[in-house]
Design an enzyme around this catalytic site. Sequence first.
Site, PDB file in Angstrom:
ATOM      1  N   VAL A  11      91.729   2.484   6.361  1.00 15.60           N
ATOM      2  CA  VAL A  11      90.997   1.446   5.618  1.00 15.60           C
ATOM      3  C   VAL A  11      89.509   1.518   5.937  1.00 15.60           C
ATOM      4  O   VAL A  11      88.662   1.541   5.043  1.00 15.60           O
ATOM      5  CB  VAL A  11      91.563   0.049   5.968  1.00 15.60           C
ATOM      6  CG1 VAL A  11      90.722  -1.044   5.345  1.00 15.60           C
ATOM      7  CG2 VAL A  11      93.013  -0.053   5.498  1.00 15.60           C
ATOM      8  N   ASP A  30      83.657   3.404  15.941  1.00 12.66           N
ATOM      9  CA  ASP A  30      85.006   3.517  16.497  1.00 12.66           C
ATOM     10  C   ASP A  30      84.871   3.827  17.986  1.00 12.66           C
ATOM     11  O   ASP A  30      83.967   4.564  18.389  1.00 12.66           O
ATOM     12  CB  ASP A  30      85.788   4.641  15.791  1.00 12.66           C
ATOM     13  CG  ASP A  30      87.296   4.465  15.940  1.00 12.66           C
ATOM     14  OD1 ASP A  30      87.982   4.334  14.917  1.00 12.66           O
ATOM     15  OD2 ASP A  30      87.756   4.427  17.112  1.00 12.66           O
ATOM     16  N   LYS A  35      87.339  11.082  17.513  1.00 18.07           N
ATOM     17  CA  LYS A  35      87.395  10.840  16.053  1.00 18.07           C
ATOM     18  C   LYS A  35      85.966  10.792  15.497  1.00 18.07           C
ATOM     19  O   LYS A  35      85.658  11.380  14.461  1.00 18.07           O
ATOM     20  CB  LYS A  35      88.141   9.537  15.781  1.00 18.07           C
ATOM     21  CG  LYS A  35      88.495   9.324  14.321  1.00 18.07           C
ATOM     22  CD  LYS A  35      89.153   7.988  14.077  1.00 18.07           C
ATOM     23  CE  LYS A  35      90.634   7.984  14.293  1.00 18.07           C
ATOM     24  NZ  LYS A  35      91.278   6.722  13.817  1.00 18.07           N
ATOM     25  N   GLU A 152      92.248  -5.214   1.477  1.00 15.36           N
ATOM     26  CA  GLU A 152      92.162  -3.983   0.679  1.00 15.36           C
ATOM     27  C   GLU A 152      93.486  -3.754  -0.032  1.00 15.36           C
ATOM     28  O   GLU A 152      94.525  -4.244   0.391  1.00 15.36           O
ATOM     29  CB  GLU A 152      91.828  -2.787   1.577  1.00 15.36           C
ATOM     30  CG  GLU A 152      92.670  -2.634   2.820  1.00 15.36           C
ATOM     31  CD  GLU A 152      94.049  -2.026   2.565  1.00 15.36           C
ATOM     32  OE1 GLU A 152      94.937  -2.271   3.394  1.00 15.36           O
ATOM     33  OE2 GLU A 152      94.253  -1.327   1.544  1.00 15.36           O
ATOM     34  N   PHE A 153      93.391  -3.004  -1.139  1.00 12.44           N
ATOM     35  CA  PHE A 153      94.609  -2.681  -1.905  1.00 12.44           C
ATOM     36  C   PHE A 153      94.639  -1.169  -2.130  1.00 12.44           C
ATOM     37  O   PHE A 153      94.771  -0.695  -3.246  1.00 12.44           O
ATOM     38  CB  PHE A 153      94.627  -3.460  -3.230  1.00 12.44           C
ATOM     39  CG  PHE A 153      94.646  -4.950  -3.028  1.00 12.44           C
ATOM     40  CD1 PHE A 153      93.465  -5.674  -3.021  1.00 12.44           C
ATOM     41  CD2 PHE A 153      95.838  -5.618  -2.789  1.00 12.44           C
ATOM     42  CE1 PHE A 153      93.476  -7.048  -2.818  1.00 12.44           C
ATOM     43  CE2 PHE A 153      95.857  -6.999  -2.582  1.00 12.44           C
ATOM     44  CZ  PHE A 153      94.673  -7.717  -2.591  1.00 12.44           C
ATOM     45  N   ARG A 155      96.040   2.608  -1.832  1.00  7.26           N
ATOM     46  CA  ARG A 155      97.259   3.389  -1.612  1.00  7.26           C
ATOM     47  C   ARG A 155      96.906   4.699  -0.924  1.00  7.26           C
ATOM     48  O   ARG A 155      95.937   5.370  -1.343  1.00  7.26           O
ATOM     49  CB  ARG A 155      97.931   3.701  -2.960  1.00  7.26           C
ATOM     50  CG  ARG A 155      98.597   2.535  -3.646  1.00  7.26           C
ATOM     51  CD  ARG A 155      98.949   2.886  -5.078  1.00  7.26           C
ATOM     52  NE  ARG A 155      97.733   3.140  -5.853  1.00  7.26           N
ATOM     53  CZ  ARG A 155      97.742   3.705  -7.063  1.00  7.26           C
ATOM     54  NH1 ARG A 155      98.877   4.103  -7.620  1.00  7.26           N
ATOM     55  NH2 ARG A 155      96.611   3.894  -7.713  1.00  7.26           N
ATOM     56  N   PHE A 253     105.823   1.209 -10.269  1.00  4.92           N
ATOM     57  CA  PHE A 253     106.609   0.815  -9.106  1.00  4.92           C
ATOM     58  C   PHE A 253     108.053   0.507  -9.459  1.00  4.92           C
ATOM     59  O   PHE A 253     108.696  -0.365  -8.880  1.00  4.92           O
ATOM     60  CB  PHE A 253     105.931  -0.343  -8.342  1.00  4.92           C
ATOM     61  CG  PHE A 253     104.821   0.171  -7.466  1.00  4.92           C
ATOM     62  CD1 PHE A 253     103.747   0.818  -8.022  1.00  4.92           C
ATOM     63  CD2 PHE A 253     104.883   0.080  -6.090  1.00  4.92           C
ATOM     64  CE1 PHE A 253     102.747   1.361  -7.249  1.00  4.92           C
ATOM     65  CE2 PHE A 253     103.875   0.615  -5.286  1.00  4.92           C
ATOM     66  CZ  PHE A 253     102.803   1.245  -5.878  1.00  4.92           C
ATOM     67  N   CYS A 264     102.434   0.237   5.331  1.00  2.76           N
ATOM     68  CA  CYS A 264     102.150  -1.115   4.825  1.00  2.76           C
ATOM     69  C   CYS A 264     103.372  -1.906   4.386  1.00  2.76           C
ATOM     70  O   CYS A 264     103.638  -2.982   4.930  1.00  2.76           O
ATOM     71  CB  CYS A 264     101.152  -1.004   3.683  1.00  2.76           C
ATOM     72  SG  CYS A 264      99.579  -0.381   4.264  1.00  2.76           S
ATOM     73  N   LYS A 267     105.702  -2.954   7.186  1.00  2.00           N
ATOM     74  CA  LYS A 267     104.974  -3.826   8.136  1.00  2.00           C
ATOM     75  C   LYS A 267     104.659  -5.163   7.483  1.00  2.00           C
ATOM     76  O   LYS A 267     104.876  -6.238   8.068  1.00  2.00           O
ATOM     77  CB  LYS A 267     103.690  -3.118   8.564  1.00  2.00           C
ATOM     78  CG  LYS A 267     102.642  -3.959   9.223  1.00  2.00           C
ATOM     79  CD  LYS A 267     101.439  -3.139   9.663  1.00  2.00           C
ATOM     80  CE  LYS A 267     100.487  -2.852   8.548  1.00  2.00           C
ATOM     81  NZ  LYS A 267      99.639  -3.968   8.134  1.00  2.00           N
TER      82      LYS A 267
HETATM   83  C1  UDX Z   1     100.784   0.315  -0.478  1.00  2.00           C
HETATM   84  C2  UDX Z   1     100.240  -0.507  -1.642  1.00  2.00           C
HETATM   85  O1  UDX Z   1     100.530   0.172  -2.870  1.00  2.00           O
HETATM   86  C3  UDX Z   1      98.733  -0.681  -1.505  1.00  2.00           C
HETATM   87  O2  UDX Z   1      98.235  -1.487  -2.550  1.00  2.00           O
HETATM   88  C4  UDX Z   1      98.456  -1.348  -0.153  1.00  2.00           C
HETATM   89  O3  UDX Z   1      97.071  -1.539   0.034  1.00  2.00           O
HETATM   90  C5  UDX Z   1      99.019  -0.500   0.964  1.00  2.00           C
HETATM   91  O4  UDX Z   1     100.422  -0.299   0.782  1.00  2.00           O
HETATM   92  P1  UDX Z   1     100.965   2.836   0.227  1.00  2.00           P
HETATM   93  O5  UDX Z   1     101.863   2.298   1.290  1.00  2.00           O
HETATM   94  O6  UDX Z   1      99.884   3.787   0.607  1.00  2.00           O
HETATM   95  O7  UDX Z   1     100.231   1.583  -0.550  1.00  2.00           O
HETATM   96  O8  UDX Z   1     101.861   3.613  -0.815  1.00  2.00           O
HETATM   97  P2  UDX Z   1     102.593   3.267  -2.179  1.00  2.00           P
HETATM   98  O9  UDX Z   1     102.139   4.252  -3.166  1.00  2.00           O
HETATM   99  O10 UDX Z   1     102.487   1.841  -2.501  1.00  2.00           O
HETATM  100  O11 UDX Z   1     104.145   3.600  -1.790  1.00  2.00           O
HETATM  101  C6  UDX Z   1     104.750   2.850  -0.783  1.00  2.00           C
HETATM  102  C7  UDX Z   1     106.206   3.318  -0.673  1.00  2.00           C
HETATM  103  O12 UDX Z   1     106.931   2.939  -1.848  1.00  2.00           O
HETATM  104  C8  UDX Z   1     106.360   4.835  -0.557  1.00  2.00           C
HETATM  105  O13 UDX Z   1     107.415   5.136   0.341  1.00  2.00           O
HETATM  106  C9  UDX Z   1     106.735   5.262  -1.968  1.00  2.00           C
HETATM  107  O14 UDX Z   1     107.501   6.450  -1.996  1.00  2.00           O
HETATM  108  C10 UDX Z   1     107.567   4.072  -2.418  1.00  2.00           C
HETATM  109  N1  UDX Z   1     107.610   3.904  -3.869  1.00  2.00           N
HETATM  110  C11 UDX Z   1     106.462   3.590  -4.527  1.00  2.00           C
HETATM  111  C12 UDX Z   1     108.814   4.035  -4.534  1.00  2.00           C
HETATM  112  O15 UDX Z   1     109.839   4.321  -3.923  1.00  2.00           O
HETATM  113  N2  UDX Z   1     108.844   3.842  -5.882  1.00  2.00           N
HETATM  114  C13 UDX Z   1     107.724   3.533  -6.594  1.00  2.00           C
HETATM  115  O16 UDX Z   1     107.815   3.386  -7.818  1.00  2.00           O
HETATM  116  C14 UDX Z   1     106.489   3.408  -5.893  1.00  2.00           C
END
Ligand code: UDX
Length: 440
Positions: A11, A30, A35, A152-153, A155, A253, A264, A267
Amino acid sequence: MKLAVIGTGYVGLVSGTCFAALGHEVTCIDRDASKIATLKQGGIPIYEDSLQQLVQENAAASRLHFTTDLAAGLEGAEAIFIAVGTPVSALGHGGADLSYVYAVARDIAPHLKDDAVIVVKSTVPVGTGKRLREIISELRPGLRFEMVSNPEFLREGCAVKDFMEPDRIITGTETARGKAVMEALYAPLTRQNVPLLITDIPTAELTKYAANAFLATKIAFINEMADVCEQTNADVAMLAHGMGLDHRIGQDFLAPGPGFGGSCFPKDTLALKKIAQEHKSPVRIVEAVIAANDARKIHMVTKVRDAFGGSVTGKKIAVLGLAFKANTSDVRESAALALLPALVEQGAHVQVYDPAAMEEAKHALSTLEVQWCQSLAEVLQGADGAVIVTEWPEFRQLDLAAAKTQMVQPVLVDLRNCITPDAAKAAGFTYHSIGRASSA
Ligand code: UDX
């Protein structure tokens, strides 16, 4: 504006670099000297497309700096971002470990000047902004400062795009000044009609958890619908498409898989469950999502075992994919971390390959007896069957005819529906996937 960002993990590094790319002057701070040294040399400690170029460009333009020196990094900062980790607490209650966030508050307190603006970008439970104010006020009685929440949002794998082209920006402020600072900070994006939603701090803190928990709920839902499809000979891809055509549901999704992972969703759903319990307002749906996702990862082991006639003992199984999703090297909470130990325990000889996550997987599975392969060809060689766990493009484009010549048995278990049943059947594979009829 002159900004300081504390924490150069996912992040912090992406946010700091993107703020610089928007025209601000940013110092990323940091305590991890190695790093910071890597970053100063243009190296990127995380797998994120386009980030390295952005870091190098902005560092070269003197808009982006890296230091371990907190005092120097904070000097003149008009906003100070806290972007350190909030992992699942080791105490086992499922809540977020806020010790790193609190430590930053104590570290920065002596350096703060009146009217400092402290922005919490880390994902934190409701009430953390209030607690941080207490911590800083105790250390600096009478200091005038702003607390702001700015979740933050991002991915993993497309974090730069998510920062630079967000659906919305959410920030919680206490005063008109805090609001004005955030409006100035994000002006380069709001000028492009990105919505900036300004709430109070608790609402901003809770919105982050609610958004992630809802996305996790969509995934857990389609995963259970996939199981029903398998039992009713329905097709989950068509079902998801049919659902998603309703604008109130949307197509995103709703891709079935082996269960969600990452740093994320697991957690944040646990943390939301705890926050709700503490406030005597249980989130039973989120609790069910957590339970369903945990059960699914175990169910995937059974699915693989069934595909091999009920036993994997003595079988050489090629596992394709270790990262929690494609386009990242991150294996945290990956379905593979649940699958591999179970297959080994049941007597399978497991050989694994991932295009990007091998090192992180070796670290996470350091005690596991598996064969670490360096290519798709190597992992398929001599296998009695293959299991796709991560939807890498390399696996979506799998040359089935070539794979068949390398494998001993043409058995393919596709936990991401990367391949079509027709293509698998035409190539002579016994094919099992998610939410679709198997082809023997
Ligand atoms: C997520 C949120 O999308 C993001 O907005 C937030 O800030 C952080 O957490 P991230 O964890 O990086 O992001 O990945 P993401 O693309 O959301 O996927 C999360 C998990 O869901 C992965 O294991 C992915 O494989 C799974 N997933 C996602 C599915 O199984 N099906 C889907 O349609 C989408």
